[in-house]
Design a protein around this motif. Sequence first.
Motif, PDB file in Angstrom:
ATOM      1  N   GLY A   1       0.808  -1.217   0.000  1.00 54.43           N
ATOM      2  CA  GLY A   1       0.000   0.000   0.000  1.00 54.43           C
ATOM      3  C   GLY A   1       0.841   1.265   0.000  1.00 54.43           C
ATOM      4  O   GLY A   1       0.442   2.279  -0.573  1.00 54.43           O
ATOM      5  N   HIS A   2       1.996   1.204   0.631  1.00 56.50           N
ATOM      6  CA  HIS A   2       2.874   2.368   0.710  1.00 56.50           C
ATOM      7  C   HIS A   2       3.707   2.561  -0.558  1.00 56.50           C
ATOM      8  O   HIS A   2       3.915   3.696  -0.989  1.00 56.50           O
TER       9      HIS A   2
ATOM     10  N   PRO B   1      -2.641   0.318  -9.817  1.00 51.12           N
ATOM     11  CA  PRO B   1      -2.539  -0.733 -10.845  1.00 51.12           C
ATOM     12  C   PRO B   1      -1.544  -1.837 -10.476  1.00 51.12           C
ATOM     13  O   PRO B   1      -1.860  -3.025 -10.581  1.00 51.12           O
ATOM     14  N   LEU B   2      -0.367  -1.453 -10.018  1.00 51.61           N
ATOM     15  CA  LEU B   2       0.626  -2.465  -9.641  1.00 51.61           C
ATOM     16  C   LEU B   2       0.221  -3.202  -8.375  1.00 51.61           C
ATOM     17  O   LEU B   2       0.430  -4.406  -8.256  1.00 51.61           O
ATOM     18  N   ARG B   3      -0.356  -2.484  -7.413  1.00 52.29           N
ATOM     19  CA  ARG B   3      -0.784  -3.109  -6.165  1.00 52.29           C
ATOM     20  C   ARG B   3      -1.852  -4.171  -6.429  1.00 52.29           C
ATOM     21  O   ARG B   3      -1.794  -5.280  -5.898  1.00 52.29           O
ATOM     22  N   LEU B   4      -2.817  -3.853  -7.281  1.00 55.59           N
ATOM     23  CA  LEU B   4      -3.885  -4.808  -7.594  1.00 55.59           C
ATOM     24  C   LEU B   4      -3.346  -6.014  -8.353  1.00 55.59           C
ATOM     25  O   LEU B   4      -3.755  -7.152  -8.094  1.00 55.59           O
TER      26      LEU B   4
ATOM     27  N   ALA C   1     -16.304 -15.218  -5.041  1.00 58.77           N
ATOM     28  CA  ALA C   1     -16.945 -13.933  -5.328  1.00 58.77           C
ATOM     29  C   ALA C   1     -15.899 -12.824  -5.500  1.00 58.77           C
ATOM     30  O   ALA C   1     -15.495 -12.547  -6.632  1.00 58.77           O
ATOM     31  N   PRO C   2     -15.413 -12.160  -4.442  1.00 57.60           N
ATOM     32  CA  PRO C   2     -14.544 -11.000  -4.687  1.00 57.60           C
ATOM     33  C   PRO C   2     -13.210 -11.331  -5.356  1.00 57.60           C
ATOM     34  O   PRO C   2     -12.720 -10.529  -6.153  1.00 57.60           O
ATOM     35  N   TYR C   3     -12.639 -12.486  -5.073  1.00 55.33           N
ATOM     36  CA  TYR C   3     -11.368 -12.846  -5.723  1.00 55.33           C
ATOM     37  C   TYR C   3     -11.572 -13.021  -7.228  1.00 55.33           C
ATOM     38  O   TYR C   3     -10.770 -12.531  -8.034  1.00 55.33           O
TER      39      TYR C   3
ATOM     40  N   GLY D   1     -11.443  -3.096  -9.117  1.00 55.51           N
ATOM     41  CA  GLY D   1     -10.470  -3.985  -8.491  1.00 55.51           C
ATOM     42  C   GLY D   1     -10.155  -3.560  -7.067  1.00 55.51           C
ATOM     43  O   GLY D   1     -10.045  -4.397  -6.163  1.00 55.51           O
ATOM     44  N   GLY D   2     -10.017  -2.252  -6.865  1.00 54.07           N
ATOM     45  CA  GLY D   2      -9.753  -1.742  -5.520  1.00 54.07           C
ATOM     46  C   GLY D   2     -10.885  -2.055  -4.562  1.00 54.07           C
ATOM     47  O   GLY D   2     -10.657  -2.409  -3.400  1.00 54.07           O
ATOM     48  N   ALA D   3     -12.111  -1.956  -5.057  1.00 51.28           N
ATOM     49  CA  ALA D   3     -13.266  -2.281  -4.206  1.00 51.28           C
ATOM     50  C   ALA D   3     -13.265  -3.754  -3.824  1.00 51.28           C
ATOM     51  O   ALA D   3     -13.555  -4.117  -2.676  1.00 51.28           O
ATOM     52  N   LYS D   4     -12.945  -4.623  -4.763  1.00 52.69           N
ATOM     53  CA  LYS D   4     -12.907  -6.065  -4.469  1.00 52.69           C
ATOM     54  C   LYS D   4     -11.747  -6.406  -3.533  1.00 52.69           C
ATOM     55  O   LYS D   4     -11.896  -7.228  -2.628  1.00 52.69           O
TER      56      LYS D   4
END
Length: 151
Positions: free
Chosen positions: A31-32, A37-40, A103-105, A120-123
């Motif tokens: 997160g830091h 995009p890369l984090r997801l 579901a979310p994955y 993607g961020g919401a999931k």
Amino acid sequence: MSIAITLHLLAAVIWVGGMFFAYLALRPVAGHLLEPPLRLQLWAKVFDKFFPWVWAAIVLLLTSGFWIIFAVYGGMDMVGLHVHLMLLLGLVMMAIFLHIYFAPYRRLNQAVARQDWTAGGAKLNQIRKLIAVNLVLGLIVIVVGTGGIYL
């Protein structure tokens, strides 16, 4: 019985330890350091590698746990309350994992493939919350499973 207990403990360590590492070490650093995009993409790949281990852990936990309960102790009525509680919480954890996986994955992977970083961020946020619940439950199961007989 020693094989069953060993498999049971290894499966629990893999699942709960993996959640502990992901939630308390990898998540804050990702997160830091990484933009969404890369984090997801990172999390989608991490889950791709970790979730097969969770599936294996679930199979081992159920198989070894029921082996110990029925083959060693002679059934559910022969084990202590701590074993019943461990089983109940473990089943809740498994249900939460099944929801995460189906579901979310699944939707996270679809959003990453579409490069829809908002969806993607919401999931990922939904997965994060559910893994937090499972991590707490997993730590409780470990305490109950190892110390429950003494309570």
